[in-house]
Enzyme design. Structure first.
Site, PDB file in Angstrom:
ATOM      1  N   GLY A  70     116.324  46.664 -17.240  1.00 35.41           N
ATOM      2  CA  GLY A  70     115.935  47.759 -17.721  1.00 35.41           C
ATOM      3  C   GLY A  70     115.811  49.032 -16.999  1.00 35.41           C
ATOM      4  O   GLY A  70     116.413  50.486 -17.150  1.00 35.41           O
ATOM      5  N   ASN A 152     112.122  52.004 -28.867  1.00 36.86           N
ATOM      6  CA  ASN A 152     111.623  50.291 -28.829  1.00 36.86           C
ATOM      7  C   ASN A 152     110.230  50.546 -29.643  1.00 36.86           C
ATOM      8  O   ASN A 152     109.618  49.244 -29.310  1.00 36.86           O
ATOM      9  CB  ASN A 152     110.953  50.751 -27.431  1.00 36.86           C
ATOM     10  CG  ASN A 152     111.212  51.238 -26.359  1.00 36.86           C
ATOM     11  OD1 ASN A 152     111.400  52.592 -27.012  1.00 36.86           O
ATOM     12  ND2 ASN A 152     109.005  51.370 -25.816  1.00 36.86           N
ATOM     13  N   SER A 199     118.545  44.963 -20.867  1.00 35.13           N
ATOM     14  CA  SER A 199     117.551  44.276 -20.015  1.00 35.13           C
ATOM     15  C   SER A 199     118.006  42.647 -20.962  1.00 35.13           C
ATOM     16  O   SER A 199     118.678  42.476 -21.833  1.00 35.13           O
ATOM     17  CB  SER A 199     116.313  44.375 -20.138  1.00 35.13           C
ATOM     18  OG  SER A 199     115.643  43.789 -19.837  1.00 35.13           O
ATOM     19  N   THR A 237     121.238  41.427  -1.890  1.00 34.11           N
ATOM     20  CA  THR A 237     120.919  40.010  -2.228  1.00 34.11           C
ATOM     21  C   THR A 237     120.911  39.123  -3.746  1.00 34.11           C
ATOM     22  O   THR A 237     120.109  39.631  -4.092  1.00 34.11           O
ATOM     23  CB  THR A 237     121.144  37.904  -1.656  1.00 34.11           C
ATOM     24  OG1 THR A 237     120.492  38.743   0.429  1.00 34.11           O
ATOM     25  CG2 THR A 237     120.903  37.217  -1.751  1.00 34.11           C
ATOM     26  N   CYS A 329     105.347  49.002 -21.432  1.00 33.60           N
ATOM     27  CA  CYS A 329     104.049  49.384 -20.336  1.00 33.60           C
ATOM     28  C   CYS A 329     103.508  50.536 -20.959  1.00 33.60           C
ATOM     29  O   CYS A 329     102.877  50.882 -19.394  1.00 33.60           O
ATOM     30  CB  CYS A 329     105.918  50.270 -19.768  1.00 33.60           C
ATOM     31  SG  CYS A 329     107.219  49.300 -20.109  1.00 33.60           S
TER      32      CYS A 329
HETATM   33  N1  PLP Z   1     114.138  50.717 -22.571  1.00 36.25           N
HETATM   34  C1  PLP Z   1     113.365  50.118 -23.071  1.00 36.25           C
HETATM   35  C2  PLP Z   1     114.062  51.361 -24.460  1.00 36.25           C
HETATM   36  C3  PLP Z   1     112.501  49.304 -23.303  1.00 36.25           C
HETATM   37  O1  PLP Z   1     112.538  48.677 -24.781  1.00 36.25           O
HETATM   38  C4  PLP Z   1     111.952  49.048 -22.537  1.00 36.25           C
HETATM   39  C5  PLP Z   1     111.108  47.693 -22.005  1.00 36.25           C
HETATM   40  O2  PLP Z   1     110.636  47.350 -22.627  1.00 36.25           O
HETATM   41  C6  PLP Z   1     112.766  49.575 -20.805  1.00 36.25           C
HETATM   42  C7  PLP Z   1     113.904  50.418 -20.849  1.00 36.25           C
HETATM   43  C8  PLP Z   1     112.883  48.796 -19.870  1.00 36.25           C
HETATM   44  O3  PLP Z   1     113.209  47.009 -19.740  1.00 36.25           O
HETATM   45  P1  PLP Z   1     112.713  46.051 -18.711  1.00 36.25           P
HETATM   46  O4  PLP Z   1     111.261  45.837 -19.180  1.00 36.25           O
HETATM   47  O5  PLP Z   1     113.633  45.568 -18.579  1.00 36.25           O
HETATM   48  O6  PLP Z   1     112.254  46.687 -17.553  1.00 36.25           O
END
Ligand code: PLP
Length: 383
Positions: A70, A152, A199, A237, A329
């Site tokens: 994502g 999220n 994702s 790749t 994150c």
């Molecule tokens: N966007 C949202 C709303 C998310 O919840 C997340 C991950 O928690 C991401 C983007 C990032 O995705 P990825 O973990 O695949 O990099």
């Protein structure tokens, strides 16, 4: 008891998905750009996966770009569209919201050095975008609007269709669908969006694979140079095994979406009822009626956990419970959540907020167990 209530961070891979990975690591290990039969097998697997995923969201296969997840899809879409549009039309204004995922917010910050500026929309206390604020902020210089589908951290769902109707066809709209994809119906034609991110690891697929959907005809600079893969826009790749696994996760999600939704809805409302019985008005539930049932965000009053959510998460962990502060994150850092602050709460509230996120295999007895542990910890701390 071990309880995993952190499914918005990542999910356990589905065994049916796992099975489809191995043949592409062991035997069908060809490079999809090679012309021999092993290479051709890999190419066929990639293109058939692309078709499956495109079909799932009402796109055409050439509009799907495989990425490493994502975050990469978000970087690719926002940078790729806005840089290219800036070069072509000199439009330099971007619009987004203050409660987007950090991948969106930080990509906007990074684009400032290229002469692009960002305006942040007003949002309400439920985490929904204000349509008036959106319309007021659009000018002849507006290049790209980036707004998430499902938040999220608090699970707020935005009415993207209503937003795109307001905008009209000529305004580029990107929707981060990482928390919605595979959990609720997403159709790019109904939503009328130009780009979308998703994702695999949020829907029982492997980590490190995602997609950017970018509508054909949308201006787009490449993300990675040095290879002709992904129509010269994302060289390198391809990760065939992960791509095939993602497509399998999508097939499963498509057939189980409705029953999954029902199961997590039951768990979520059972959890909400239980938590209100235990903590009464000393807790606030950050979800609204329009939120996804996959996420439950709770803000505890100071007296229970002394706004020390790290200690609470550790205590839950000691009791076998996996939950999180919010975004995966940002967990692990002491910064209060920008989302909780963004919906108008105080720093103290942000430090007292915890997210439980579900998968359809979670059970009512797991919820009972978690409620019991929260009650015990709350009593202990409020003494
Ligand atoms: N966007 C949202 C709303 C998310 O919840 C997340 C991950 O928690 C991401 C983007 C990032 O995705 P990825 O973990 O695949 O990099």
């Amino acid at each position: 008891m071990q309880v995993y209530f952190d499914n918005a961070s990542t999910t356990k891979i589905d065994s049916r998905v796992f099975e489809t990975i191995l043949p592409f690591l062991k035997d069908n290990y060809g490079n999809a750009s090679s012309i021999h039969s092993l290479g051709r097998k890999a190419r066929v697997a990639i293109e058939s996966s692309r078709e499956t995923i495109a079909d799932f969201i009402g796109a055409i296969p050439s509009e799907i770009y495989f990425t490493s997840g994502g975050t990469e899809a978000i970087n690719f879409i926002i940078s790729g569209i806005s840089k290219s549009n800036f070069l072509e039309t000199n439009k330099n204004e971007l619009l987004t919201s203050p409660i987007e995922h950090k991948a969106v917010i930080d990509t906007h910050k990074n684009l400032e050095q290229y002469g692009l500026t960002t305006k942040y929309l007003k949002i309400d206390n439920n985490g929904c975008f204000n349509l008036d604020s959106l319309c007021k902020n659009i000018t002849s210089k507006t290049s790209l609007i980036s707004l998430m589908h499902t938040n999220n951290e608090i699970g707020a769902i935005n009415n993207i269709e209503q937003i795109s109707d307001k905008l009209g066809e000529n305004q580029f709209l990107f929707c981060d669908c990482v928390q919605a994809f595979g959990k609720t119906k997403i159709d790019v034609n109904t939503l009328k969006i130009h780009a979308l991110s998703a994702s695999a690891h949020k829907i029982y697929g492997p980590k490190g694979i995602g997609i950017a959907y970018i509508k054909s005809g949308t201006p787009l600079s490449p993300l990675l140079f040095g290879g002709s893969q992904e129509r010269n826009r994302r060289g390198g790749t391809e990760n065939v095994a992960a791509i095939v696994a993602f497509a399998t996760a999508v097939i499963i999600a498509k057939s189980e979406m409705e029953s999954n939704y029902k199961s997590v809805s039951k768990l979520n409302s059972y959890f909400q009822n239980g938590i209100v019985q235990i903590f009464g008005d000393k807790i606030s539930i950050n979800n609204s009626k329009k939120s996804t049932p996959y996420i439950l965000s709770l803000t505890f009053r100071n007296e229970y956990f002394r706004n020390d959510i790290d200690t609470l998460l550790m205590s839950l962990d000691i009791n076998g419970i996996a939950a999180s502060q919010g975004s995966a994150c940002t967990s692990g850092t002491i910064k209060p959540s920008h989302v909780i602050l963004g919906i108008g709460k105080e720093i103290n509230d942000a430090n007292g907020t915890i997210r439980f996120s579900f998968n359809p295999k979670n059970t009512i007895s797991e919820v009972d167990y978690v409620l019991g542990v929260l009650e015990k910890l709350g009593k202990h701390n409020s003494k």
